[in-house]
Design an enzyme around this catalytic site. Structure first.
Site, short mmCIF file in Angstrom:
data_model
loop_
_atom_site.label_atom_id
_atom_site.label_comp_id
_atom_site.label_asym_id
_atom_site.label_seq_id
_atom_site.Cartn_x
_atom_site.Cartn_y
_atom_site.Cartn_z
CB CYS A 253 -0.82 0.05 1.29
SG CYS A 253 -2.19 -1.30 1.37
C1 BEZ Z 1 0.55 -4.74 1.91
O1 BEZ Z 1 0.20 -3.63 1.35
O2 BEZ Z 1 1.79 -5.23 1.59
C2 BEZ Z 1 -0.47 -5.61 2.27
C3 BEZ Z 1 -1.60 -5.30 3.07
C4 BEZ Z 1 -2.53 -6.23 3.41
C5 BEZ Z 1 -2.46 -7.75 3.22
C6 BEZ Z 1 -1.23 -8.05 2.37
C7 BEZ Z 1 -0.30 -7.02 2.01
#
Ligand code: BEZ
Length: 217
Positions: free
Chosen positions: A45
């Protein structure tokens, strides 16, 4: 209510990092990209929101407003934006909705039913990576859903906006892998005779149902 292409984007009130908004007022006369991410302070994210911020000139050039959303609170959003700015060397200026009670995530069907790790401390699902492209009439023109593990390609979102904006102006569609400047397809509702006067840059008839013309811009 199931949202589909052609549905009116539901209106809502929300708290955002730029203050309270009513969504339809926020859209105004613009195109809008509403996109959700699973959670603040997570790696994928963080890269995604850095990319969206870095593309600000591209959104502006297309009269597009972008607005993010997750189930985190405003304080988290604000602290995380400082990290994003530092890591991606950007100045993130678009609003991010704080949807801790999932009111808007439920309205737009953005909650994760697949990844049992994508939940908050109470086990309530966070959001997935949803994207809605909404036109100035508030009509939903694209819906995308990505898994939490895969970061999105925001150049693709810009490419679709280019295609939609061109198709709203001229009677054309765009081929696979098309990008701005490439030849476009003359809409099947236009006869080849009409096409010759409508598209002065030229008409190439590949098949009676596949006619190309240079991009009008
Ligand atoms: C991420 O942004 O890395 C992420 C967020 C939630 C679940 C898996 C990955």
């Amino acid at each position: 209510m199931t949202l589909r292409l052609g549905s009116v984007a539901p209106d809502f009130e929300a708290e955002t990092t730029q203050g309270p908004i009513r969504f339809h007022e926020f859209i105004g006369e613009n195109w809008t990209v509403l996109f959700s991410h699973p959670a603040d302070f997570t790696p994928v994210c963080t890269t995604e929101l850095g990319l969206v911020a870095a593309l600000q000139d591209e959104w502006d050039a297309r009269q597009v407003k972008v607005i993010g959303l997750s189930a985190n609170g405003l304080e988290d959003h604000k602290k995380w934006i400082a990290d994003i700015n530092e890591i991606s060397h950007v100045n993130l200026t678009f609003p991010i909705i704080a949807d801790a009670d999932r009111r808007i995530s439920i309205l737009y069907d953005m909650l994760d039913y697949q990844d049992p790790t994508n939940v908050d401390a109470k086990g309530i699902p966070f959001t997935i990576r949803s994207v809605f492209i909404i036109d100035p009439k508030k009509t939903i023109r694209l819906i995308l859903t990505y898994p939490a593990s895969t970061g999105r390609n925001f150049d693709e979102i810009l490419r679709v906006i280019d295609s939609l904006q061109l198709g709203d102006t001229y009677r054309i569609t765009t081929p696979g892998n098309w990008k701005k400047g490439d030849d476009v397809i003359i809409h099947p509702s236009v006869s080849t005779e009409e096409a010759h006067s409508m598209f002065p840059k030229g008409v190439k008839v590949v098949k009676p149902y596949l006619r190309l013309t240079p991009s009008p811009f």
